[in-house]
Design a protein around this motif. Sequence first.
Motif, PDB file in Angstrom:
ATOM      1  N   ILE A  42      30.293-111.870 -46.589  1.00  0.00           N
ATOM      2  CA  ILE A  42      29.769-111.895 -45.219  1.00  0.00           C
ATOM      3  C   ILE A  42      28.329-111.382 -45.171  1.00  0.00           C
ATOM      4  N   GLY A  43      27.866-110.691 -46.214  1.00  0.00           N
ATOM      5  CA  GLY A  43      26.475-110.226 -46.242  1.00  0.00           C
ATOM      6  C   GLY A  43      26.378-108.723 -46.289  1.00  0.00           C
ATOM      7  N   LYS A  44      25.569-108.175 -45.363  1.00  0.00           N
ATOM      8  CA  LYS A  44      25.336-106.731 -45.380  1.00  0.00           C
ATOM      9  C   LYS A  44      25.515-106.126 -44.003  1.00  0.00           C
ATOM     10  N   LEU A  45      26.071-104.918 -43.981  1.00  0.00           N
ATOM     11  CA  LEU A  45      26.278-104.210 -42.714  1.00  0.00           C
ATOM     12  C   LEU A  45      25.174-103.204 -42.438  1.00  0.00           C
ATOM     13  N   TYR A  78      36.944-113.438 -39.495  1.00  0.00           N
ATOM     14  CA  TYR A  78      36.223-114.641 -39.087  1.00  0.00           C
ATOM     15  C   TYR A  78      35.893-115.508 -40.306  1.00  0.00           C
ATOM     16  N   GLU A  98      26.092-114.079 -37.528  1.00  0.00           N
ATOM     17  CA  GLU A  98      26.819-115.248 -38.032  1.00  0.00           C
ATOM     18  C   GLU A  98      27.865-115.811 -37.049  1.00  0.00           C
ATOM     19  N   PRO A  99      28.814-114.994 -36.567  1.00  0.00           N
ATOM     20  CA  PRO A  99      29.829-115.607 -35.705  1.00  0.00           C
ATOM     21  C   PRO A  99      29.320-115.954 -34.307  1.00  0.00           C
ATOM     22  N   THR A 134      21.071-108.085 -42.902  1.00  0.00           N
ATOM     23  CA  THR A 134      21.975-107.416 -41.948  1.00  0.00           C
ATOM     24  C   THR A 134      22.004-108.186 -40.622  1.00  0.00           C
ATOM     25  N   LEU A 182      34.555-109.426 -38.995  1.00  0.00           N
ATOM     26  CA  LEU A 182      33.709-110.422 -39.676  1.00  0.00           C
ATOM     27  C   LEU A 182      34.460-111.020 -40.868  1.00  0.00           C
ATOM     28  N   THR A 219      24.164-111.199 -40.979  1.00  0.00           N
ATOM     29  CA  THR A 219      25.589-110.863 -41.028  1.00  0.00           C
ATOM     30  C   THR A 219      26.141-110.638 -39.618  1.00  0.00           C
ATOM     31  N   TYR A 220      25.412-109.875 -38.828  1.00  0.00           N
ATOM     32  CA  TYR A 220      25.860-109.594 -37.455  1.00  0.00           C
ATOM     33  C   TYR A 220      25.849-110.866 -36.599  1.00  0.00           C
ATOM     34  N   CYS A 247      32.131-110.258 -32.569  1.00  0.00           N
ATOM     35  CA  CYS A 247      32.446-111.363 -33.474  1.00  0.00           C
ATOM     36  C   CYS A 247      32.784-112.627 -32.713  1.00  0.00           C
TER      37      CYS A 247
END
Lengths: 450, 485
Positions: free
Chosen positions: B323-326, B155, A175-176, A169, B152, A172-173, B185
Amino acid sequence: MHYLPHTAEDIGSMLRVVGADTLDDLFSTIPDDCRLKADLDLPDPLTEWELNNHMEGLSCQMAVAPEYKLFMGAGSYEHFIPASISYLLGRSEFVTSYTPYQPEMSQGTLQAVYEYQTLAARLLGMEVATASHYDGATALTESLLMAIRITGRKRVAVSSLIHPLYRKTIRTYFEPSGYDVVELPYLENGTTDLGRVDELDDLAAVAVQSPNFFGCIEDLQKVGEKAHEKGAFFVPSFTEALAYGLLKNPGSYGADIACGEGQSLGIPLSYGGPALGMIATNKKYMRKLPGRLVGQTKDLDGRRGFVLTLATREQHIRREKATSNICTNNSLCALAAAMYMASLGRTGIRELARQNHDKAEYLKSQLKASGFNIPFDRPTFNEFVVEFPPGFEKTYERLLKKKIVPGLSISPFYPELANHYLLCVTETRSKEEMDELVRGLTIDNSKLRD
Amino acid sequence: MTELMGTTGLILNEPLLWEKGKKGRCGFSLPKQDVEPSPLDPELTGEGPDFPDLSEVDVVRHYTRLSQWNFGLDTGMYPLGSCTMKYNPKTNERQASLPGFSGAHPLLPDTLSQGALRIMFELEQYLTEITGMDAATLQPAAGAQGELTGMLLVYAWHQSRGSRRSKIIVPDTAHGTNPSSAALCGYRPVAVKSNDKGILSAEVVSEVMDEDTAGIMITNPNTLGLFEENILEIADIVHSMGGLVYCDGANMNAVMGVAQMGKIGVDVMQLNLHKTFSTPHGGGGPGSGPVCVKKDLEPFLPVPRIVQKEGRYALDENRPDSIGKLQAFYGNFGVMLKAYCYIRTMGPENLKKASQFAVLNANYIKEMLKDTLHLPFDRPCMHECVFSDKNQTPDHITTLDMAKRLMDYGFHPPTIYFPLVVQGAIMVEPTETESKEDIDRYIEAFKAIVDEAKHDPDLLRQAPHKCKVRRLDETTAARKPCLAG
């Protein structure tokens, strides 16, 4: 349809007031090429009684207590929840209200959240706690972003023994944003190896989980000192909040932000959500916190009352400069946690936490005595890792058929730990059930050896 | 008005938790200790948290009294604009508390979780049908996390094409969370203004859209309760410059079965199950903010994905472009399943009716009150209408005063001072589950209050008079915060 009160007469008279001939005419501002011409392709409606049957049928396809005996935690823990809590939590004044933007008619939610914040802060040994976040993973992620904001640094060191799904998690947050996440390896005793921290500069935070993903209790004193040596925030996290009924709390080790998952505090498993993200810090950082906060104040007559406060941190005022984008959080779960902590009290939480610890120790000792390897020797709370012999999958399947879930295989997350399983024992498991598990494991184990 | 709905009943004062109780009490049936004690290293053992000791009766009375200080949707009309406070069906609460769902561990093998996986799989399908999109994820925990997920995805899509963009267009009629979700983001929000009709014109989008702009975040219907009529043209402009169209779907309650965003240029959107799909808001959550996407964006959706093979359901982690996991697990399952029940009990026809009645009710209120309150955009609205306090300025009465006075009449106030494009905004969203009689009472109450504003303005300035507390000192609360006792 029993949720829709309008009669044909109501519709007719209201359309006349609006100046429309038909219900379709109400949508005249939607251009024709934007209108849906066909009906939605969805199943026909069920009556309440048909829905009952349908849902009960689906519910029966789930493996749950009391039929199944779970020895599995890994971020989601089966604990007893008193009927009083489920009952109180169902009060529709709590359930069917919105975020308390109008404090005069929301004092119930507001006082309850203020009390939650207080009990959460006391549990973690911190000065203030937020009203709630989505879950432990997002609470940790937002805590790291908070450390980055305050320190102005762009790198965080994260223990590889933080729950693997939490680490995912975070990535993911992040990454950008380009913030750097460095994972710290683990030592042979099942705790975090801090060796690499010395090599890192521009460090905003050092985060570890305790008890960690292997169930081991970290040396938080050492981690805190190391983080502060580097001028970084010390961010201890947790997945099992009940542990702090017994263990020294993060605040006593000098935590800057303590964060994690509060699901254990009276919230049903519910297939992983909703849960309860918890974040606590000290007063000097309270204006930098993400998420909602409730504060005490007075009304015009000087009576005590509560309001949402420090809103200038939030998105509806600060817009893109806000400390978080969180709006709807998990308020009702925070209420459940407050009710749970209040029901247990200091006396009860101590006893319950001790039972979790003692039962897990019992199972651990029985497994050791039966010849299974307990690879990490650090003290644990209610979870620990066991190394089973190769070919254990078959035993696992056989036990599942006997409605026993003997832990979680951790090799998908740690490929070097083949046949290693994470087992959990809470107060819901009896000695008899543990003995049955050990018997089931040993029978197969002796067969495997043959 | 014949008789005011708001009255005063006997409610009880109640201290804070730690101001009651007695050491040694416990409100919990502690399990029997059936193993030998095994003391933990004293170095690691703490003193235990400083919680009050209360009996079960203490706890039950405490929260029962607190609950009575709250106004919920079950108490009365709650026309909070942008929040879609529709009735929360009780059967859905029952279904969510079935032991197979409330007791399900998220890491059980797929074979032992077929019921939950099927609900999630089917709900994804229903939501993609309602929105006209191709795929959905249920993982985001609330609307704002859905927005973040959407950003995300935008992106990740740009990155997969080797493009890095720094800006995103956000109209002034978008939801308040949009700019901060975009900023998380790394996108810089570029504000654009709505036109004199309260909607976005294609021209203003075309002026700012360029090849450094990732796309647009458009709320449709927007926060003025108006349908973005130029959406097709706007989407064309954004797409022609290589951008994507994100739609904040919080206002979906206006257009179910009427318009599908996926068919009118939208590439990605979030839904708020705790608004459109009737799940209760819980005094601030938990919500659920699924995200629906067009085919091009599907590979980037969060993991795990729910897949179906030969009638069996499974979780699939193997999505290299994801993108993975939230969050740690699959989202707020307990909320999803209430939305699932809602869709199953409503069916396609009643969902469309729900939108039609929501729009009918809002337009009815708009027509009935437009001579009483100032209406900045006098056009047909969708599910909500926005007034202002301009007519009351000569009486020195504000939106806040009227909102507080509404409480005395037994109504929850509308959303106030939002959207920002209308000064002193009063944003009313009645929803489809309010009857004509209740709506008429609300209209009458508002008319009576506007009359009071002229003849007895202090009554409004001092309001509310019938709540547990009077107006609260929010300034001191923020200046000298007291966040824990």
